[in-house]
Scaffold this motif. Structure first.
Motif, PDB file in Angstrom:
ATOM      1  N   ASN A  67       0.837  -1.201   0.000  1.00 29.38           N
ATOM      2  CA  ASN A  67       0.000   0.000   0.000  1.00 29.38           C
ATOM      3  C   ASN A  67       0.876   1.257   0.000  1.00 29.38           C
ATOM      4  O   ASN A  67       0.571   2.242  -0.669  1.00 29.38           O
ATOM      5  N   VAL A  68       1.971   1.189   0.775  1.00 26.25           N
ATOM      6  CA  VAL A  68       2.905   2.317   0.821  1.00 26.25           C
ATOM      7  C   VAL A  68       3.571   2.491  -0.539  1.00 26.25           C
ATOM      8  O   VAL A  68       3.710   3.607  -1.050  1.00 26.25           O
ATOM      9  N   LEU A  69       3.934   1.373  -1.139  1.00 23.97           N
ATOM     10  CA  LEU A  69       4.596   1.415  -2.455  1.00 23.97           C
ATOM     11  C   LEU A  69       3.712   2.100  -3.496  1.00 23.97           C
ATOM     12  O   LEU A  69       4.144   3.034  -4.180  1.00 23.97           O
ATOM     13  N   ILE A  70       2.474   1.668  -3.600  1.00 21.35           N
ATOM     14  CA  ILE A  70       1.613   2.248  -4.644  1.00 21.35           C
ATOM     15  C   ILE A  70       1.260   3.697  -4.309  1.00 21.35           C
ATOM     16  O   ILE A  70       1.042   4.515  -5.207  1.00 21.35           O
ATOM     17  N   ALA A  71       1.284   4.027  -3.027  1.00 21.56           N
ATOM     18  CA  ALA A  71       0.981   5.397  -2.605  1.00 21.56           C
ATOM     19  C   ALA A  71       2.074   6.377  -3.033  1.00 21.56           C
ATOM     20  O   ALA A  71       1.825   7.580  -3.144  1.00 21.56           O
ATOM     21  N   LEU A  72       3.278   5.872  -3.271  1.00 22.66           N
ATOM     22  CA  LEU A  72       4.368   6.752  -3.701  1.00 22.66           C
ATOM     23  C   LEU A  72       4.058   7.417  -5.045  1.00 22.66           C
ATOM     24  O   LEU A  72       4.550   8.495  -5.339  1.00 22.66           O
ATOM     25  N   TYR A  73       3.200   6.775  -5.848  1.00 24.31           N
ATOM     26  CA  TYR A  73       2.851   7.336  -7.161  1.00 24.31           C
ATOM     27  C   TYR A  73       1.860   8.494  -7.037  1.00 24.31           C
ATOM     28  O   TYR A  73       1.574   9.168  -8.022  1.00 24.31           O
ATOM     29  N   GLU A  74       1.325   8.693  -5.839  1.00 23.36           N
ATOM     30  CA  GLU A  74       0.311   9.734  -5.633  1.00 23.36           C
ATOM     31  C   GLU A  74       0.868  11.136  -5.926  1.00 23.36           C
ATOM     32  O   GLU A  74       0.150  12.010  -6.385  1.00 23.36           O
ATOM     33  N   SER A  75       2.148  11.326  -5.623  1.00 25.65           N
ATOM     34  CA  SER A  75       2.808  12.589  -5.952  1.00 25.65           C
ATOM     35  C   SER A  75       3.749  12.315  -7.118  1.00 25.65           C
ATOM     36  O   SER A  75       4.925  11.973  -6.910  1.00 25.65           O
ATOM     37  N   PRO A  76       3.260  12.467  -8.371  1.00 26.41           N
ATOM     38  CA  PRO A  76       4.002  11.987  -9.551  1.00 26.41           C
ATOM     39  C   PRO A  76       5.372  12.631  -9.735  1.00 26.41           C
ATOM     40  O   PRO A  76       6.263  12.017 -10.312  1.00 26.41           O
ATOM     41  N   THR A  77       5.529  13.867  -9.227  1.00 25.68           N
ATOM     42  CA  THR A  77       6.813  14.536  -9.441  1.00 25.68           C
ATOM     43  C   THR A  77       7.779  14.321  -8.278  1.00 25.68           C
ATOM     44  O   THR A  77       8.893  14.834  -8.288  1.00 25.68           O
ATOM     45  N   SER A  78       7.356  13.577  -7.260  1.00 25.65           N
ATOM     46  CA  SER A  78       8.233  13.338  -6.113  1.00 25.65           C
ATOM     47  C   SER A  78       9.388  12.421  -6.523  1.00 25.65           C
ATOM     48  O   SER A  78       9.257  11.635  -7.465  1.00 25.65           O
ATOM     49  N   PRO A  79      10.519  12.513  -5.810  1.00 27.09           N
ATOM     50  CA  PRO A  79      11.655  11.642  -6.133  1.00 27.09           C
ATOM     51  C   PRO A  79      11.280  10.162  -6.117  1.00 27.09           C
ATOM     52  O   PRO A  79      11.696   9.404  -6.994  1.00 27.09           O
ATOM     53  N   GLY A  80      10.483   9.751  -5.129  1.00 29.83           N
ATOM     54  CA  GLY A  80      10.096   8.333  -5.038  1.00 29.83           C
ATOM     55  C   GLY A  80       9.411   7.847  -6.297  1.00 29.83           C
ATOM     56  O   GLY A  80       9.763   6.796  -6.845  1.00 29.83           O
ATOM     57  N   ALA A  81       8.435   8.641  -6.776  1.00 33.59           N
ATOM     58  CA  ALA A  81       7.681   8.248  -7.979  1.00 33.59           C
ATOM     59  C   ALA A  81       8.582   8.261  -9.203  1.00 33.59           C
ATOM     60  O   ALA A  81       8.531   7.358 -10.042  1.00 33.59           O
ATOM     61  N   GLN A  82       9.425   9.286  -9.287  1.00 33.56           N
ATOM     62  CA  GLN A  82      10.306   9.384 -10.449  1.00 33.56           C
ATOM     63  C   GLN A  82      11.319   8.247 -10.489  1.00 33.56           C
ATOM     64  O   GLN A  82      11.604   7.684 -11.544  1.00 33.56           O
TER      65      GLN A  82
END
Lengths: 71, 185
Positions: free
Chosen positions: B32-47
């Protein structure tokens, strides 16, 4: 055909992934059926004691598990 | 610890909780935490995830596959000689259409309640702090959460990422590289 089924069953019983998935599904199905039957019994006026006796569990166990569902 | 989280990191934790609730889980898990990282698309995690070739749709597909065990699986039951369609038919004769699916057991036990972190998810957040400290950061960003998830080896997120070739060592290097090129968050 019967042979093929037997072979498939024998193979599946040896594969833990298949066997464990079957048990997990069976458990969910069991929980659903139990919930339906306990709800139905309560709706028909059965006491927790009587339900527990037929299910061969303690009255406390069945009461604690289903009371909060409003049965 | 949460006061040190960046905005996207905080958002990820909030979204993870919503995601777990929507999937009717009893706990927030690492996936759930992993998929939540995509919530902020420009964040380092998502990128970083996208740079590693892991898209949101991939993670979603893996989660759906893993959770299939929550509802009775007709194929699994057929292997032990139980015909789920026949069971459903008999149940519906007595209790009406959709009776089996309407039970709390079939819908999931977590519906509507507070959803706490499970042990690996909690561990992964603690490890994100450690990863931030290791990189000499005073804040915890989405990239550190990602590293924490890769650390928590008992979590499903680790499994999802490892199966797609993402390793802790590789991602650590990518995070350091990313930190040199862009602002963190």
């Amino acid at each position: 055909m019967a042979d093929a089924t037997a072979v498939a069953a024998a193979a599946s019983s040896k594969d833990p992934a298949v066997g464990l998935a079957a048990v997990a599904s069976l458990r969910t199905l069991l929980e659903s059926l139990e919930e339906l039957q306990v709800g139905n019994a309560r709706a028909q006026g059965w006491s927790w004691q009587r339900i527990a006796e037929v299910m061969k569990v303690s009255r406390q166990a069945v009461h604690k598990k289903y009371r909060r569902l409003g049965f | 610890m949460f006061e040190r989280f960046t905005v996207p990191a905080r958002q990820a934790v909030i979204t993870a909780q919503q995601d777990a609730r929507e999937r009717r889980q009893t706990h927030i898990r690492t996936e759930n935490v992993l998929i939540a990282l995509y919530e902020s698309p420009t964040s380092p995690g998502a990128q970083l995830l996208r740079d590693a070739g892991v898209e949101r749709a991939d993670v979603e597909a893996d989660i759906v596959r893993m959770h299939r065990g929550d509802a009775p699986d007709p194929e699994a039951l057929a292997t032990i000689g139980i015909d789920l369609d026949e069971v459903r038919r008999q149940v519906e004769v007595a209790f009406g259409p959709g009776a089996l699916e309407r039970t709390r057991a079939a819908r999931g036990k977590g519906a509507g309640k507070h959803v706490p972190f499970d042990r690996p998810a909690k561990k992964s957040l603690e490890l994100s702090l450690r990863e931030a400290l290791r990189l000499d950061r005073s804040y915890i960003g989405s990239e550190h959460i990602l590293l924490g998830l890769l650390h928590a080896e008992t979590g499903a997120a680790h499994h999802i990422l490892a199966s797609r070739g993402v390793t802790l060592a590789g991602m650590r290097a990518a995070v350091e590289e990313f930190g040199r090129g862009a602002a963190s968050g």
